[in-house]
Motif scaffolding. Sequence first.
Motif, PDB file in Angstrom:
ATOM      1  N   UNK A 293       3.087 -13.707  14.895  1.00  0.00           N
ATOM      2  CA  UNK A 293       2.963 -13.095  13.581  1.00  0.00           C
ATOM      3  C   UNK A 293       2.669 -11.606  13.732  1.00  0.00           C
ATOM      4  N   UNK A 294       3.096 -10.851  12.728  1.00  0.00           N
ATOM      5  CA  UNK A 294       2.797  -9.425  12.662  1.00  0.00           C
ATOM      6  C   UNK A 294       2.088  -9.155  11.338  1.00  0.00           C
ATOM      7  N   UNK A 295       1.142  -8.224  11.350  1.00  0.00           N
ATOM      8  CA  UNK A 295       0.383  -7.897  10.151  1.00  0.00           C
ATOM      9  C   UNK A 295       0.600  -6.429   9.830  1.00  0.00           C
ATOM     10  N   UNK A 296       1.001  -6.164   8.584  1.00  0.00           N
ATOM     11  CA  UNK A 296       1.287  -4.810   8.126  1.00  0.00           C
ATOM     12  C   UNK A 296       0.498  -4.567   6.846  1.00  0.00           C
ATOM     13  N   UNK A 297      -0.191  -3.427   6.762  1.00  0.00           N
ATOM     14  CA  UNK A 297      -0.905  -3.052   5.536  1.00  0.00           C
ATOM     15  C   UNK A 297      -0.066  -2.068   4.738  1.00  0.00           C
ATOM     16  N   UNK A 298      -0.275  -2.052   3.443  1.00  0.00           N
ATOM     17  CA  UNK A 298       0.362  -1.043   2.603  1.00  0.00           C
ATOM     18  C   UNK A 298      -0.575   0.149   2.437  1.00  0.00           C
ATOM     19  N   UNK A 299      -0.037   1.277   2.000  1.00  0.00           N
ATOM     20  CA  UNK A 299      -0.839   2.463   1.691  1.00  0.00           C
ATOM     21  C   UNK A 299      -0.032   3.326   0.735  1.00  0.00           C
ATOM     22  N   UNK A 300      -0.740   4.190   0.008  1.00  0.00           N
ATOM     23  CA  UNK A 300      -0.056   5.083  -0.927  1.00  0.00           C
ATOM     24  C   UNK A 300      -0.805   5.214  -2.234  1.00  0.00           C
ATOM     25  N   UNK A 301      -0.382   6.166  -3.037  1.00  0.00           N
ATOM     26  CA  UNK A 301      -1.029   6.497  -4.304  1.00  0.00           C
ATOM     27  C   UNK A 301      -0.937   5.336  -5.291  1.00  0.00           C
ATOM     28  N   UNK A 302      -1.889   5.308  -6.215  1.00  0.00           N
ATOM     29  CA  UNK A 302      -1.923   4.269  -7.229  1.00  0.00           C
ATOM     30  C   UNK A 302      -0.633   4.288  -8.060  1.00  0.00           C
ATOM     31  N   UNK A 303      -0.149   3.119  -8.388  1.00  0.00           N
ATOM     32  CA  UNK A 303       1.019   2.929  -9.256  1.00  0.00           C
ATOM     33  C   UNK A 303       2.308   3.467  -8.643  1.00  0.00           C
ATOM     34  N   UNK A 304       2.360   3.528  -7.318  1.00  0.00           N
ATOM     35  CA  UNK A 304       3.608   3.940  -6.672  1.00  0.00           C
ATOM     36  C   UNK A 304       4.465   2.742  -6.257  1.00  0.00           C
ATOM     37  N   UNK A 305       3.971   1.524  -6.578  1.00  0.00           N
ATOM     38  CA  UNK A 305       4.822   0.355  -6.379  1.00  0.00           C
ATOM     39  C   UNK A 305       4.596  -0.408  -5.095  1.00  0.00           C
ATOM     40  N   UNK A 306       3.406  -0.307  -4.519  1.00  0.00           N
ATOM     41  CA  UNK A 306       3.128  -1.039  -3.266  1.00  0.00           C
ATOM     42  C   UNK A 306       3.214  -2.541  -3.491  1.00  0.00           C
ATOM     43  N   UNK A 307       2.494  -3.016  -4.506  1.00  0.00           N
ATOM     44  CA  UNK A 307       2.471  -4.466  -4.764  1.00  0.00           C
ATOM     45  C   UNK A 307       3.847  -4.979  -5.163  1.00  0.00           C
ATOM     46  N   UNK A 308       4.553  -4.184  -5.942  1.00  0.00           N
ATOM     47  CA  UNK A 308       5.897  -4.599  -6.356  1.00  0.00           C
ATOM     48  C   UNK A 308       6.822  -4.721  -5.152  1.00  0.00           C
ATOM     49  N   UNK A 309       6.730  -3.758  -4.230  1.00  0.00           N
ATOM     50  CA  UNK A 309       7.561  -3.826  -3.034  1.00  0.00           C
ATOM     51  C   UNK A 309       7.218  -5.060  -2.205  1.00  0.00           C
ATOM     52  N   UNK A 310       5.933  -5.370  -2.063  1.00  0.00           N
ATOM     53  CA  UNK A 310       5.531  -6.567  -1.318  1.00  0.00           C
ATOM     54  C   UNK A 310       6.079  -7.813  -2.007  1.00  0.00           C
ATOM     55  N   UNK A 311       6.021  -7.833  -3.341  1.00  0.00           N
ATOM     56  CA  UNK A 311       6.535  -9.003  -4.065  1.00  0.00           C
ATOM     57  C   UNK A 311       8.038  -9.156  -3.864  1.00  0.00           C
ATOM     58  N   UNK A 312       8.764  -8.034  -3.866  1.00  0.00           N
ATOM     59  CA  UNK A 312      10.218  -8.103  -3.665  1.00  0.00           C
ATOM     60  C   UNK A 312      10.555  -8.573  -2.254  1.00  0.00           C
ATOM     61  N   UNK A 313       9.735  -8.225  -1.282  1.00  0.00           N
ATOM     62  CA  UNK A 313      10.001  -8.627   0.101  1.00  0.00           C
ATOM     63  C   UNK A 313       9.623 -10.073   0.369  1.00  0.00           C
ATOM     64  N   UNK A 314       8.569 -10.559  -0.283  1.00  0.00           N
ATOM     65  CA  UNK A 314       8.018 -11.877   0.065  1.00  0.00           C
ATOM     66  C   UNK A 314       8.215 -12.929  -1.015  1.00  0.00           C
TER      67      UNK A 314
END
Length: 559
Positions: free
Chosen positions: A1-22
């Motif tokens: 397994x590999x573990x990757x964290x997200x980072x970036x400014x608020x409301x730039x779409x981190x959670x949305x990108x994770x949802x689209x990938x997973x």
Amino acid sequence: MYVVATAGHVDHGKSTLVQRLTGMWPDRLAEEQRRGLTIDLGFAWTAIEGREIAFVDVPGHERFVGNMLAGVGPVPAVLFVVAATEGWMPQSEEHVAALRALGVGHTLVVISKADLADPTPALAQCREQFPGAPVVLGTDLDQVRRSLVALVDGLPAPDSDADVRLWVDRSFTVRGSGTVVTGTLAAGRISVGDELDHDGRTVSVRGLQSLGRDQPSVAAVARVAVNLRGVDRDAIRRGDTLCTPGAWLPTGEVDVALREQGKLQQRLVLHLGSAAVPVHVRPLGETGARLRLARPLPLRVGDVGLLRDPGEHRIAAGVQVLDVRPAPLRRRGEARARAAEIATGRVAPPVCERADTLRAMGFAASGDRIGDWVVAPGWWAQRRRDAVSAVERWVADHDIAAGMPEETLRRQAGLPAPQLVPPLLDGTGLTVRDGLVQRPGTDLPPRVDAAVRAVTEWLASDPFRAPEAAELAALGLGPKEIGAAVRAGRLARIADGVVLGPDVHARAAEVLAALPQPFTVAEAKRALDTTRRVAVPLLEQLDARCITRRAGDGTRRLV
């Protein structure tokens, strides 16, 4: 397994990108879903081209940077998201400063919302901030997946045999199971039935899950949920650790090298792993500092964290741990010398320490192995020279002593443990016997030797007529001198102030053998031609040596 964290400014779409990938929405709290804002850590996972990738989704709002650092701290790679609609923003800057301070070098940058605005300015800004890192558009999800595969394939291989230190990022209770904690396992392996250390107490692993599936064992790197027996949910929290028992040294004070340094203040917060601990900062030159932690943490040399001022919302410095058990800085010039050592980028390991302690500190066990200990060769050779000199001085000051007390020599030689004394003396001619360090062939000093010779001549014709106390005193034989002569085998002590020749017991047995058996004390006294002062204690010694046996009526016979 590999573990990757997200980072970036608020409301730039981190959670949305994770949802689209997973296909999994990482925000789990009701308030997060109501506000559409990531507040705490979220988790999701998927498989891409045969690689299982788990995502730790972190909040981007400045109020929740502490939560962001708890998620990024133990993770080796980051998916950094910048929205084309806004470009580089304040929390983009703080997040990238945190990543630099933590030394996270494996990054994939994704430009989100590229279908809503021209992504060119954001692309240029990201390439300036992340020179050499891949930058892709989030609208091309296939390219994002390919870049993620390339990112994780470039990560260093984890050490599954390493000591476990799991930084806890969540703690909760599951009905029917009890306490469960989650974290990113960066090294080592955890198995069902293992016993781990939490804050000095032993807890056992009741069950394991990874990526939503029960597992008998999980090896790094992995997201893992650990069902624990032996600890209440309220007693373990974010920033705590589960560790291999005995393999880590919780420390409340460390020396660190400063990286990506900004403005240092006396009171800051140390973020390391998932922990956030207030620290008192003592600068050591321009490149180092001593940190006094508000609570102990299990740290090792090489650990990387950052210092942050939560009041001003800024990263003060990145830190790398150089020493988890630094010596006190009491004498004049010690702080300056320590600062110069830290400026070299490393500090020397202890010159004498147990091998398992060196491992727990994070130092390689380099040096000479002395039993369980590892010593620096030069230091050990100097200790040996010091020990020989110390014994010589002791003998000069205590000429009739049987030897130098072993503990006294240990302290003077600067050894941390008594078991190091005998190997230190190997090859010196010095020996340890009955807790005393002795020179070979140790003889009596001349003045005592002359007095003992006089007593020996006295006893040559009357071997059982012990000199009186006044006669011994006239010869200069006090209790200490007599003790030295007895230890040297030159005299035998029969009682306090009563001495005879060293072969007195054998000679007495020869005389008593000529008596009718059994015999009385009076008969023995006459046969030995001595006084009751000598005869009674001498017969008691013969009893103790099983040369004679005393009967109930007071008579004795030779055995």
